[in-house]
Scaffold this active site. Structure first.
Site, short mmCIF file in Angstrom:
data_model
loop_
_atom_site.label_atom_id
_atom_site.label_comp_id
_atom_site.label_asym_id
_atom_site.label_seq_id
_atom_site.Cartn_x
_atom_site.Cartn_y
_atom_site.Cartn_z
N GLY A 12 88.10 121.17 17.76
CA GLY A 12 87.41 122.19 18.55
C GLY A 12 87.33 123.57 17.92
O GLY A 12 87.26 124.57 18.64
N THR A 13 87.27 123.63 16.58
CA THR A 13 87.11 124.97 15.99
C THR A 13 85.70 125.52 16.25
O THR A 13 85.53 126.72 16.44
CB THR A 13 87.41 124.99 14.48
OG1 THR A 13 86.49 124.16 13.80
CG2 THR A 13 88.83 124.55 14.19
N ARG A 65 77.92 101.81 27.41
CA ARG A 65 77.53 103.16 27.03
C ARG A 65 76.64 103.79 28.10
O ARG A 65 76.75 104.96 28.40
CB ARG A 65 76.80 103.14 25.68
CG ARG A 65 76.56 104.55 25.16
CD ARG A 65 76.14 104.54 23.74
NE ARG A 65 74.81 104.01 23.58
CZ ARG A 65 74.19 103.92 22.42
NH1 ARG A 65 74.80 104.28 21.32
NH2 ARG A 65 72.96 103.45 22.34
N MET A 90 82.29 112.79 19.01
CA MET A 90 82.19 111.62 18.15
C MET A 90 81.66 110.37 18.86
O MET A 90 82.11 109.27 18.61
CB MET A 90 83.54 111.32 17.50
CG MET A 90 84.08 112.46 16.66
SD MET A 90 82.95 112.99 15.36
CE MET A 90 83.17 111.64 14.20
N LEU A 93 74.94 109.26 21.32
CA LEU A 93 74.31 109.27 22.65
C LEU A 93 73.02 108.44 22.62
O LEU A 93 72.26 108.49 21.65
CB LEU A 93 74.01 110.71 23.08
CG LEU A 93 75.25 111.57 23.30
CD1 LEU A 93 74.88 113.05 23.38
CD2 LEU A 93 76.00 111.13 24.56
N ASN A 107 73.34 120.21 18.36
CA ASN A 107 74.44 119.59 17.60
C ASN A 107 74.65 120.36 16.32
O ASN A 107 73.70 120.96 15.80
CB ASN A 107 74.08 118.12 17.27
CG ASN A 107 75.20 117.42 16.52
OD1 ASN A 107 76.39 117.58 16.85
ND2 ASN A 107 74.86 116.65 15.49
N HIS A 109 75.96 119.74 12.39
CA HIS A 109 76.24 118.66 11.43
C HIS A 109 76.61 119.28 10.09
O HIS A 109 75.94 120.21 9.63
CB HIS A 109 75.00 117.76 11.30
CG HIS A 109 75.24 116.61 10.39
ND1 HIS A 109 75.98 115.50 10.76
CD2 HIS A 109 74.88 116.40 9.09
CE1 HIS A 109 76.04 114.66 9.75
NE2 HIS A 109 75.39 115.19 8.72
N ASP A 145 71.60 112.27 13.87
CA ASP A 145 71.55 113.49 13.06
C ASP A 145 70.12 113.86 12.66
O ASP A 145 69.84 114.16 11.49
CB ASP A 145 72.46 113.36 11.82
CG ASP A 145 73.92 113.18 12.22
OD1 ASP A 145 74.32 113.78 13.24
OD2 ASP A 145 74.65 112.46 11.53
C1 GRF Z 1 82.48 119.78 12.29
O1 GRF Z 1 82.51 119.65 10.90
C2 GRF Z 1 81.10 119.48 12.81
O2 GRF Z 1 80.09 119.82 11.91
C3 GRF Z 1 81.14 117.98 12.97
O3 GRF Z 1 82.44 117.70 13.42
C4 GRF Z 1 83.33 118.72 12.99
C5 GRF Z 1 84.00 119.24 14.22
O4 GRF Z 1 85.01 120.17 13.93
N1 GRF Z 1 80.09 117.55 13.86
P1 GRF Z 1 85.68 121.00 15.11
O5 GRF Z 1 86.23 120.00 16.12
O6 GRF Z 1 84.64 121.89 15.70
O7 GRF Z 1 86.79 121.76 14.45
#
Ligand code: GRF
Length: 214
Positions: A12-13, A65, A90, A93, A107, A109, A145
């Site tokens: 969750g950064t 799903r 992760m 959808l 999103n 990526h 993506d």
């Molecule tokens: C990030 O690299 C994002 O691009 C990808 O998953 C990672 C999530 O990192 N979809 P965080 O949980 O936000 O730290």
């Protein structure tokens, strides 16, 4: 004010960068809900620390799903959510859910889409011999993506880069462009025309959105 839900599965950064930017009194968006499919996601603690309501919708508790996504949709609707940000969520959808939220799911990526869709992007970027990689914020469509690109940032790949060193550099850029992209969308300055994004009244859009000055 646009009510936003952030969907996470892990650290969750990116969620944290969105919490920080939405905390600004000028922000056109506010995060009113954080949903995780993983009950142990570290990001849930980040939300709690910011007094943001959290909800765990564990996909393992659903028979299909479709049923999982029906619940997701119901929770988003019940909470008056207008925009959804996937931030390390992760789960893939399905088309039904995405079509209900067409051009309202963002999103992030960790590659310069359309290159290196899917997982292990940094390993694959290094192996490919590419000189640059980066990250992309895009609207989600039913392809993996894929979807109209809102923002990208570029990173040079150096000869001594490892997947980890590259991931760290790219992640720093992710934390810059995701809040920028969300702000533009929440301000209503983004239009989707076909598979492309156009921006209204964004001065020097390219310079701002590609490799923003840190
Ligand atoms: C990030 O690299 C994002 O691009 C990808 O998953 C990672 C999530 O990192 N979809 P965080 O949980 O936000 O730290």
């Amino acid at each position: 004010m646009v009510d936003v839900a952030v969907l996470i599965s892990g650290t969750g950064t990116n969620l944290q960068s969105l919490i920080n930017s939405c905390g600004d009194h000028n922000s056109p968006a506010r995060i009113t809900l954080v949903i995780s499919n993983n009950p142990h996601a570290e990001g849930l603690n980040r939300a709690k620390a910011a007094d943001i309501p959290t909800k765990v919708i564990n996909h393992r508790n659903f028979k299909s799903r479709d049923l999982f996504e029906e619940r997701l949709h119901e929770v988003l609707k019940d909470n008056g959510i207008k925009l959804v940000c996937l931030a390390g969520f992760m789960r893939i959808l399905g088309a039904n859910f995405i079509n209900l939220w067409r051009n309202r799911i963002l999103n992030i990526h960790p590659s310069l889409l359309p290159s290196f869709k899917g997982l292990h992007t940094h390993e694959r970027a290094i192996e490919s011999g590419a000189l640059f990689t980066g990250c992309t914020v895009h609207f989600v469509n039913p392809e993996l993506d894929d979807g109209p690109i809102i923002a990208q940032a570029v990173i040079a790949i150096n000869a001594d880069d490892t997947p980890d060193s590259l991931a760290a550099k790219v992640l720093k850029k992710e934390h810059i462009i995701y809040p920028q992209a969300l702000k533009l969308v929440a301000e209503g300055r983004i239009r989707v025309v076909g598979n492309k994004v156009t921006m209204k009244n964004v001065i020097y859009a390219n310079e701002c959105m590609i490799n923003p000055i840190t």
